[in-house]
Design a protein around this motif. Structure first.
Motif, PDB file in Angstrom:
ATOM      1  N   ARG A 219       6.320  -5.091   9.068  1.00  0.00           N
ATOM      2  CA  ARG A 219       7.402  -5.204   8.094  1.00  0.00           C
ATOM      3  C   ARG A 219       6.979  -4.588   6.761  1.00  0.00           C
ATOM      4  N   VAL A 220       7.865  -3.786   6.215  1.00  0.00           N
ATOM      5  CA  VAL A 220       7.610  -3.192   4.906  1.00  0.00           C
ATOM      6  C   VAL A 220       7.322  -4.282   3.882  1.00  0.00           C
ATOM      7  N   ALA A 221       8.059  -5.364   3.950  1.00  0.00           N
ATOM      8  CA  ALA A 221       7.927  -6.424   2.950  1.00  0.00           C
ATOM      9  C   ALA A 221       6.598  -7.156   3.024  1.00  0.00           C
ATOM     10  N   ASP A 222       6.025  -7.260   4.232  1.00  0.00           N
ATOM     11  CA  ASP A 222       4.889  -8.163   4.423  1.00  0.00           C
ATOM     12  C   ASP A 222       3.599  -7.498   4.882  1.00  0.00           C
ATOM     13  N   ASP A 223       3.685  -6.357   5.528  1.00  0.00           N
ATOM     14  CA  ASP A 223       2.527  -5.872   6.272  1.00  0.00           C
ATOM     15  C   ASP A 223       1.920  -4.568   5.780  1.00  0.00           C
ATOM     16  N   LEU A 224       2.532  -3.905   4.810  1.00  0.00           N
ATOM     17  CA  LEU A 224       1.900  -2.728   4.223  1.00  0.00           C
ATOM     18  C   LEU A 224       0.676  -3.145   3.408  1.00  0.00           C
ATOM     19  N   ARG A 225      -0.373  -2.346   3.456  1.00  0.00           N
ATOM     20  CA  ARG A 225      -1.616  -2.661   2.775  1.00  0.00           C
ATOM     21  C   ARG A 225      -1.726  -1.869   1.479  1.00  0.00           C
ATOM     22  N   LEU A 229       0.141   1.626   0.009  1.00  0.00           N
ATOM     23  CA  LEU A 229       0.958   1.675  -1.204  1.00  0.00           C
ATOM     24  C   LEU A 229       0.256   2.416  -2.340  1.00  0.00           C
ATOM     25  N   LYS A 230      -1.087   2.308  -2.368  1.00  0.00           N
ATOM     26  CA  LYS A 230      -1.919   3.046  -3.329  1.00  0.00           C
ATOM     27  C   LYS A 230      -1.759   2.585  -4.771  1.00  0.00           C
ATOM     28  N   LYS A 231      -1.052   1.513  -4.991  1.00  0.00           N
ATOM     29  CA  LYS A 231      -0.942   0.923  -6.325  1.00  0.00           C
ATOM     30  C   LYS A 231      -0.540  -0.537  -6.183  1.00  0.00           C
ATOM     31  N   LEU A 232      -0.863  -1.293  -7.230  1.00  0.00           N
ATOM     32  CA  LEU A 232      -0.599  -2.727  -7.189  1.00  0.00           C
ATOM     33  C   LEU A 232       0.871  -3.023  -7.441  1.00  0.00           C
ATOM     34  N   LEU A 233       1.324  -4.105  -6.861  1.00  0.00           N
ATOM     35  CA  LEU A 233       2.700  -4.546  -7.020  1.00  0.00           C
ATOM     36  C   LEU A 233       2.951  -4.950  -8.467  1.00  0.00           C
ATOM     37  N   PRO A 234       4.014  -4.456  -9.094  1.00  0.00           N
ATOM     38  CA  PRO A 234       4.327  -4.885 -10.463  1.00  0.00           C
ATOM     39  C   PRO A 234       4.599  -6.387 -10.521  1.00  0.00           C
ATOM     40  N   PRO A 235       4.225  -7.049 -11.589  1.00  0.00           N
ATOM     41  CA  PRO A 235       4.440  -8.503 -11.693  1.00  0.00           C
ATOM     42  C   PRO A 235       5.905  -8.845 -11.977  1.00  0.00           C
ATOM     43  N   GLY A 236       6.230 -10.096 -11.721  1.00  0.00           N
ATOM     44  CA  GLY A 236       7.524 -10.630 -12.133  1.00  0.00           C
ATOM     45  C   GLY A 236       8.695 -10.308 -11.231  1.00  0.00           C
ATOM     46  N   MET A 237       8.446  -9.871 -10.006  1.00  0.00           N
ATOM     47  CA  MET A 237       9.530  -9.503  -9.099  1.00  0.00           C
ATOM     48  C   MET A 237       9.875 -10.642  -8.151  1.00  0.00           C
ATOM     49  N   THR A 238      11.127 -10.717  -7.743  1.00  0.00           N
ATOM     50  CA  THR A 238      11.515 -11.627  -6.671  1.00  0.00           C
ATOM     51  C   THR A 238      11.008 -11.064  -5.340  1.00  0.00           C
ATOM     52  N   GLU A 239      11.102 -11.863  -4.274  1.00  0.00           N
ATOM     53  CA  GLU A 239      10.649 -11.378  -2.971  1.00  0.00           C
ATOM     54  C   GLU A 239      11.449 -10.160  -2.522  1.00  0.00           C
ATOM     55  N   ASP A 240      12.758 -10.181  -2.718  1.00  0.00           N
ATOM     56  CA  ASP A 240      13.582  -9.042  -2.326  1.00  0.00           C
ATOM     57  C   ASP A 240      13.242  -7.809  -3.159  1.00  0.00           C
ATOM     58  N   GLU A 241      13.008  -7.999  -4.425  1.00  0.00           N
ATOM     59  CA  GLU A 241      12.633  -6.879  -5.294  1.00  0.00           C
ATOM     60  C   GLU A 241      11.283  -6.296  -4.875  1.00  0.00           C
ATOM     61  N   GLN A 242      10.359  -7.158  -4.499  1.00  0.00           N
ATOM     62  CA  GLN A 242       9.058  -6.681  -4.019  1.00  0.00           C
ATOM     63  C   GLN A 242       9.216  -5.846  -2.748  1.00  0.00           C
ATOM     64  N   ALA A 243      10.055  -6.338  -1.837  1.00  0.00           N
ATOM     65  CA  ALA A 243      10.279  -5.612  -0.587  1.00  0.00           C
ATOM     66  C   ALA A 243      10.870  -4.229  -0.856  1.00  0.00           C
ATOM     67  N   LEU A 244      11.826  -4.166  -1.758  1.00  0.00           N
ATOM     68  CA  LEU A 244      12.457  -2.879  -2.074  1.00  0.00           C
ATOM     69  C   LEU A 244      11.501  -1.940  -2.795  1.00  0.00           C
ATOM     70  N   TRP A 245      10.668  -2.490  -3.670  1.00  0.00           N
ATOM     71  CA  TRP A 245       9.657  -1.668  -4.348  1.00  0.00           C
ATOM     72  C   TRP A 245       8.685  -1.077  -3.323  1.00  0.00           C
ATOM     73  N   LYS A 246       8.253  -1.892  -2.371  1.00  0.00           N
ATOM     74  CA  LYS A 246       7.347  -1.393  -1.334  1.00  0.00           C
ATOM     75  C   LYS A 246       8.026  -0.320  -0.488  1.00  0.00           C
ATOM     76  N   TYR A 247       9.301  -0.516  -0.180  1.00  0.00           N
ATOM     77  CA  TYR A 247      10.022   0.481   0.591  1.00  0.00           C
ATOM     78  C   TYR A 247      10.062   1.818  -0.144  1.00  0.00           C
ATOM     79  N   GLN A 248      10.437   1.793  -1.413  1.00  0.00           N
ATOM     80  CA  GLN A 248      10.529   3.033  -2.180  1.00  0.00           C
ATOM     81  C   GLN A 248       9.166   3.720  -2.275  1.00  0.00           C
ATOM     82  N   THR A 249       8.123   2.934  -2.458  1.00  0.00           N
ATOM     83  CA  THR A 249       6.775   3.499  -2.563  1.00  0.00           C
ATOM     84  C   THR A 249       6.361   4.139  -1.251  1.00  0.00           C
TER      85      THR A 249
END
Length: 471
Positions: A219-225, A229-249
């Motif tokens: 799953r893009v939301a849970d299983d990408l390493r 992604l090559k960069k850290l997840l930005p802080p302050g996102m909801t779970e859905d926002e995190q999933a979409l950020w990972k997808y775009q990346t």
């Protein structure tokens, strides 16, 4: 004067989904050079792999056989390269043969490429940057640069050195866009102006299907390493926002790698133009399988769902194939070897299990052409992706899938057993495959017909139906 047998230029990417090719209607990227093949030839809209996994697909393409025959059922089962394969048959018939790029069928005696006058391949998956190449003289070398460019450089170098007096068969096997999607510097600034469209079923909850869909770990939301992604997840996102950020990346890096492949396809097509080889050369662009581009919330492949099962297949041969044409006939990667042999006027071997696509590519589907394709994924519950073993058939409208969920002791599989399950999809009513109708009484007759077709095809190709407790 007898027409010369055609050259064959076979270009294959790794994990390039059809819905990331603009001639297939992609809404996220453009592939102008790959599209040149479609514009000058035919697009197959229903070309499928027999096993959506790198090594098994490659073994099928080379031998024209299913994986229970060629012996490459998982990523951990190496290829016996002494078995008959298309390159050797063409070489015996006077073709000059070469393969450059990804091999991924094992290395060393008994596993390295055979039947090729020249080969230079990357070990295993290979590296995007400064890749190592293994050469047929037993040496290895690091070549500075980007793998997609280098594979094309080496291919053109071989074309320059070949004899003009005999036809050639050249397999150009790119690493890209395989995980972990490292673009070259030239394409780093692509897709920086905004977000790309998100698949309608990106937030799939996997209800209405077999348990295997929920069990998979891709799953893009849970299983990408982090190395994906090559960069850290930005802080302050909801779970859905995190999933979409990972997808775009993820998807932007994937498409940047595709862009490099497209550029290098253009280089090879330009070479044919410049050397007057267009009319006498069959050009194929394909991928070893499909790939999930956020569809069902996933990356990777393995499943029999459409995005993983379908392969892009574009082919140009001006002497026979109508320009700008398309076919919906059911085709498979097990057909490729016999197709090339047919064009070269070389008899296929009795062990080959596909069929030549030559008539289909002329626009004339033969009477009695196949009405279904057979698929089998053997690498049960591997330690990373956890996709269950399954097989099934797909017709022009329906798909039947049996998750028998047993590794059968094969290398790379788990010894965990899950309760077998079935899925049935009506692709006309449910093209996204969101709800299985296997247990729907309205589909009882269809289910029976598909089960009979599954049994028929398995008997025809010599693959045994699964019975728990029997080897």
């Amino acid at each position: 004067m007898t027409q010369r047998r055609p050259n064959i230029l076979f270009i294959m990417a790794d994990d390039h989904a059809a819905h990331a090719v603009s001639s297939y209607g992609s809404n996220i990227n453009e592939t102008p050079h790959i599209d040149r093949i479609a514009e000058g030839g035919m697009r197959l809209d229903n070309c499928f792999c027999t096993n959506s996994l790198c090594a098994p697909s490659r073994a099928t393409i080379l031998t024209g056989t299913y994986n229970h025959v060629n012996g490459v059922q998982t990523l951990s089962t190496e290829f016996d390269s002494s078995q008959p394969a298309v390159a050797q048959l063409l070489r015996d018939a006077g073709y000059q043969t070469a393969i450059v790029g990804k091999w991924h069928l094992g290395h060393g005696k008994g596993h390295d490429p055979q039947g090729f006058d020249h080969w230079s391949v990357v070990p295993d998956q290979g590296r995007y940057h400064n890749p190592v190449f293994l050469d047929m003289d037993g040496s290895q070398r690091v070549i500075p640069g980007y793998a997609t460019d280098i594979i094309t450089d080496l291919s053109i170098e071989w074309l320059d050195q070949r004899s003009a007096d005999a036809p050639f068969f050249l397999m150009v096997h790119h690493k890209a866009p395989h995980r972990n999607w490292e673009p070259d510097e030239k394409h780093l600034d692509m897709y920086t102006d905004g977000d790309l469209s998100v698949p309608e079923n990106f937030f799939d909850d996997y209800s209405g299907r077999a348990s295997a869909a929920r069990a998979a770990r891709m799953r893009v939301a849970d299983d990408l390493r982090l190395d994906d992604l090559k960069k850290l997840l930005p802080p302050g996102m909801t779970e859905d926002e995190q999933a979409l950020w990972k997808y775009q990346t993820y998807i932007k890096d994937y498409l940047r790698c595709v862009a490099s492949v497209d550029d290098n396809v253009g280089r090879l097509l330009d070479y044919l133009d410049e050397h007057g080889l267009v009319d006498d050369t069959i050009v194929v662009y394909t991928s070893d399988q499909g790939f999930f581009l956020g569809d069902h919330g996933w990356y990777d492949k393995r499943f029999m769902y459409e995005e993983s099962l379908r392969m892009p297949f574009l082919i140009r041969y001006p002497r026979e194939i109508p320009a700008g044409s398309a076919s919906e006939a059911l085709a498979m990667n097990v057909d490729f070897a016999q197709t090339f042999l047919d064009y070269a006027d070389v008899e296929a071997l009795p062990r080959m299990q596909g069929a030549s696509l030559r008539d289909v590519l002329r626009g004339d589907v033969p009477d009695g052409w196949r009405s279904s394709v057979y698929y089998r994924y053997w690498e049960h519950d591997d330690g990373i992706h956890h996709v269950w073993a399954h097989y099934g058939v797909r017709t022009d409208r329906y798909k039947l899938v049996h998750y028998y969920a047993d590794g059968l002791g094969l290398p790379g599989t788990s010894d965990m057993l899950m309760e077998p399950e079935w899925e049935l999809f009506d692709l006309q009513q449910d093209p996204w495959e969101m709800k299985s109708v296997y247990h729907d009484a309205a589909y009882a007759q269809v289910r029976g017909e598909l089960e009979a077709e599954l049994a028929r095809v398995q008997e025809e190709i010599g693959d045994k139906p699964y019975v728990r407790g029997q080897a």
